[in-house]
Design an enzyme around this catalytic site. Structure first.
Site, PDB file in Angstrom:
ATOM      1  N   ASP A 168      12.701 -29.021  15.595  1.00  0.00           N
ATOM      2  CA  ASP A 168      13.228 -29.529  14.353  1.00  0.00           C
ATOM      3  C   ASP A 168      13.494 -30.904  13.777  1.00  0.00           C
ATOM      4  OD1 ASP A 168      15.271 -29.308  12.391  1.00  0.00           O
ATOM      5  OD2 ASP A 168      17.040 -29.207  13.554  1.00  0.00           O
ATOM      6  N   LEU A 169      12.007 -31.284  13.956  1.00  0.00           N
ATOM      7  CA  LEU A 169      11.813 -32.882  13.611  1.00  0.00           C
ATOM      8  C   LEU A 169      11.585 -32.926  12.111  1.00  0.00           C
ATOM      9  CD1 LEU A 169       9.082 -33.647  16.061  1.00  0.00           C
ATOM     10  CD2 LEU A 169      11.237 -34.269  16.111  1.00  0.00           C
ATOM     11  N   GLU A 170      12.514 -33.603  11.424  1.00  0.00           N
ATOM     12  CA  GLU A 170      12.758 -33.649  10.024  1.00  0.00           C
ATOM     13  C   GLU A 170      12.184 -35.006   9.276  1.00  0.00           C
ATOM     14  OE1 GLU A 170      16.380 -32.642   9.181  1.00  0.00           O
ATOM     15  OE2 GLU A 170      16.676 -30.608  10.372  1.00  0.00           O
ATOM     16  N   HIS A 171      11.601 -35.744  10.041  1.00  0.00           N
ATOM     17  CA  HIS A 171      10.856 -36.840   9.644  1.00  0.00           C
ATOM     18  C   HIS A 171       9.360 -37.031   9.550  1.00  0.00           C
ATOM     19  CE1 HIS A 171      15.107 -38.371   9.462  1.00  0.00           C
ATOM     20  NE2 HIS A 171      15.332 -37.869  10.539  1.00  0.00           N
ATOM     21  N   GLN A 207      14.460 -23.710   7.187  1.00  0.00           N
ATOM     22  CA  GLN A 207      16.087 -23.801   6.644  1.00  0.00           C
ATOM     23  C   GLN A 207      15.902 -23.806   5.364  1.00  0.00           C
ATOM     24  OE1 GLN A 207      17.487 -27.681   8.414  1.00  0.00           O
ATOM     25  NE2 GLN A 207      15.547 -27.886   9.894  1.00  0.00           N
TER      26      GLN A 207
END
Length: 565
Positions: A389-392, A449
């Site tokens: 869930d890496l969002e960067h 998402q």
């Protein structure tokens, strides 16, 4: 103090250091002869600073920290004094010697001058509380009968400590220490972590030992230099016995007795993910949602993603810190909850990333660090997979390597999920989409998402507003047509309006989108070109927000997912 005889295995014929600039190793290898002795005197500093001279009174004899015996040297640099302590050692001409010492604390250098050939030195930046061995070799010249061995620190750095200095080689006639003798049998032999396929072992250091042999059921299985080892490749729920011996060039000690009995753990329960599954994130923190223990997670959830792992100072490495706000008495209670969920047929995985967390995996080293640390968490806690869930931003090349290394350790039943943001799955050219396709053969599900994004393009090229059945179906279609199997596609939505800043849809809308994608019914303006009956299911953030809303999401979506074709 034992007059220890440290490692006499050559590490190179010549080891040269330009002080403060780097280290180079070249040369030959050799084997010390039986008659070799430690020609240094008072190498353990048991007799104070006898035989040693320290510049500017920088050296003192201390009782702590020590590596062996009761004393060690502490030398403190000051001003233009680098705290050099030296000793003149008698040697034989045309002979090879191994110079060794153990250091702790600040910068520490070890070297020899006046060799008659090439003077040598080596160093360590120190900084830790563990003792570190410095070792190098030198050869004496045709007329050399003595050399000066020394240690020193570096300007402006903290004090360094030295213990167990040795100069092994032919007897120089200066009255050095006695020849090498076989070390004693190690003591304190015990088992540490016992897994279903591995056992960690540890023991106390044995005097004069340069290595250790580990035996399983009477057969040597490992040779190590330190005082611990992990034996792998074992069979679950099986009895073994282990022993360890100490070694040096003089021989091998007797084995520890009696043999240490160990029974490996039972094979952990690894449930299969259902054809249609519901994924929920469980919060390892309190942000206003219902605080849950893992045992309280609603039964509708088939995959429970523990949010989140924590990064360390080592790139790619992760760890997990159980929040004290959840009411657990200890970590063991949390681990028991994981096992209970798995026994009930649920998958419990560790999630990396989230809005505020990040793990950097952009090199081979960081990929390996991730795989090793994630596997360690899986073994320690009982997680049977990971969620990305890496969002960067991610590097698909190295994250692919990391996940494949982890899969190789964990086996074919590892659960691998992902939760990219909508923008990350708009095209197969994005790093997230490339990652999903790269690991398609080991991928369980991608739960995009579908919230906090604003309007986005669907697979038909039209723009759809978040919070609608068309948004969910039109964007999921991109993954379905982009190369992922339908079983690897899930719809990620908030469990309640408080679960996300935007994009909340009622559970009935989620169910309509599931029907549209699997059966071509209850669609909005967008209707896929074909049905995808194997669609995996749905995901929500989070089980905690769901609980705060009276479990409205799981009570409605959970049974509907199970009823899909």
């Amino acid at each position: 103090m034992d007059r220890t005889t440290r490692s006499r295995r050559w590490i190179g014929g010549a080891l040269a250091l330009a002080v403060g600039t780097g280290l180079s190793i070249t040369g030959m290898t050799g084997t010390a002869q039986a008659a070799d002795i430690n020609n240094a005197k008072n190498g353990g500093f048991e007799n104070g600073l006898t035989n040693w001279t320290c510049s500017g009174a920088s050296g003192v004899n201390v009782s702590t920290p020590v590596r062996t015996g009761a004393s060690a040297l502490k030398a403190t640099p000051g001003g233009l004094d680098n705290a050099r302590c030296s000793q003149t050692v008698a040697v034989q001409p045309n002979s090879t010697y191994t110079l060794s010492a153990w250091t702790q604390g600040g910068y520490a250098y070890l070297g020899a001058t006046g060799t008659g050939t090439t003077d040598v030195s080596t160093w360590t930046p120190g900084g830790g509380s563990a003792w570190t061995q410095l070792q190098t070799t030198f050869r004496t010249g045709a007329t050399t009968k003595s050399v000066t061995v020394y240690t020193h620190g570096w300007y402006g750095t903290p004090a360094y400590h030295v213990d167990d200095v040795s100069v092994f080689g032919p007897d120089g006639g200066g009255g050095g220490e006695e020849p090498v003798t076989v070390p004693p049998t190690p003591t304190g032999f015990a088992a540490g972590t016992i897994g279903h396929t591995s056992v960690s072992l540890n023991w106390a250091a044995a005097a004069r030992a340069t290595g250790y042999n580990v035996y399983r059921d009477g057969v040597k299985v490992q040779a190590v230099s330190g005082t611990s080892a992990t034996v792998t490749g074992l069979t679950a729920d099986t009895a073994y016995t282990f022993q360890v011996t100490a070694t040096n060039t003089a021989g091998e000690s007797a084995r520890t007795a009696p043999p240490l009995p160990v029974r490996t753990a039972k094979e952990p329960i690894t449930p299969d993910v259902p054809k249609h599954a519901v994924t929920g994130y469980w919060q390892n923190f309190n942000n206003g949602a219902t605080v849950q223990k893992l045992r309280d997670v609603q039964n509708a959830y088939d995959i429970i993603a523990v949010a989140f792992a924590d990064s360390t100072n080592t790139p790619g490495e992760i760890t997990f810190n159980l929040s004290s706000a959840l009411g657990y008495a200890n970590v063991a209670e949390f681990k028991a909850d994981i096992q209970a969920k798995r026994a009930a047929g649920k998958s419990v995985i560790i999630s990396i990333g989230g809005e505020l967390g990040n793990v950097t995996i952009n090199s081979d080293a960081s990929a390996t660090a991730f795989a090793n640390s994630a596997w360690a968490l899986m073994q320690e806690y009982g997680f049977n997979g990971v969620d990305v869930d890496l969002e960067h931003g991610i590097n698909s090349t190295y994250l692919t390597k990391a996940l494949r290394q982890l899969s190789a350790k964990a086996g074919p039943k590892m659960v691998l999920t992902m939760a990219p943001q909508t923008i990350d799955m708009q095209s197969t050219s994005t790093e997230y989409f490339k990652l999903a396709l790269n690991v398609k053969d080991i991928l369980t599900v991608v739960n995009t998402q579908y919230y906090n994004s604003g309007a986005m393009l669907g697979c038909d090229g039209k723009v759809y507003s978040q919070g609608s059945v068309d948004f969910l179906t039109g964007l999921a279609c991109i993954m379905l047509e982009g190369g992922l199997d339908a079983s690897q596609v899930g719809l990620g939505v908030p469990a309640s309006p408080r679960g996300a800043g935007g994009g909340y849809v009622a559970p009935s809308v989620v169910n309509n989108a599931l029907d549209c994608l699997t059966k071509l019914t209850n669609c909005g303006a967008f209707k896929p070109a074909k049905a995808y009956p194997n669609l995996r299911g749905a995901m929500t953030w989070s089980t905690n927000w769901d609980a705060l809303a009276g479990n409205a999401w799981s009570n409605a979506v959970g049974p509907h997912v199970k009823s899909l074709p």
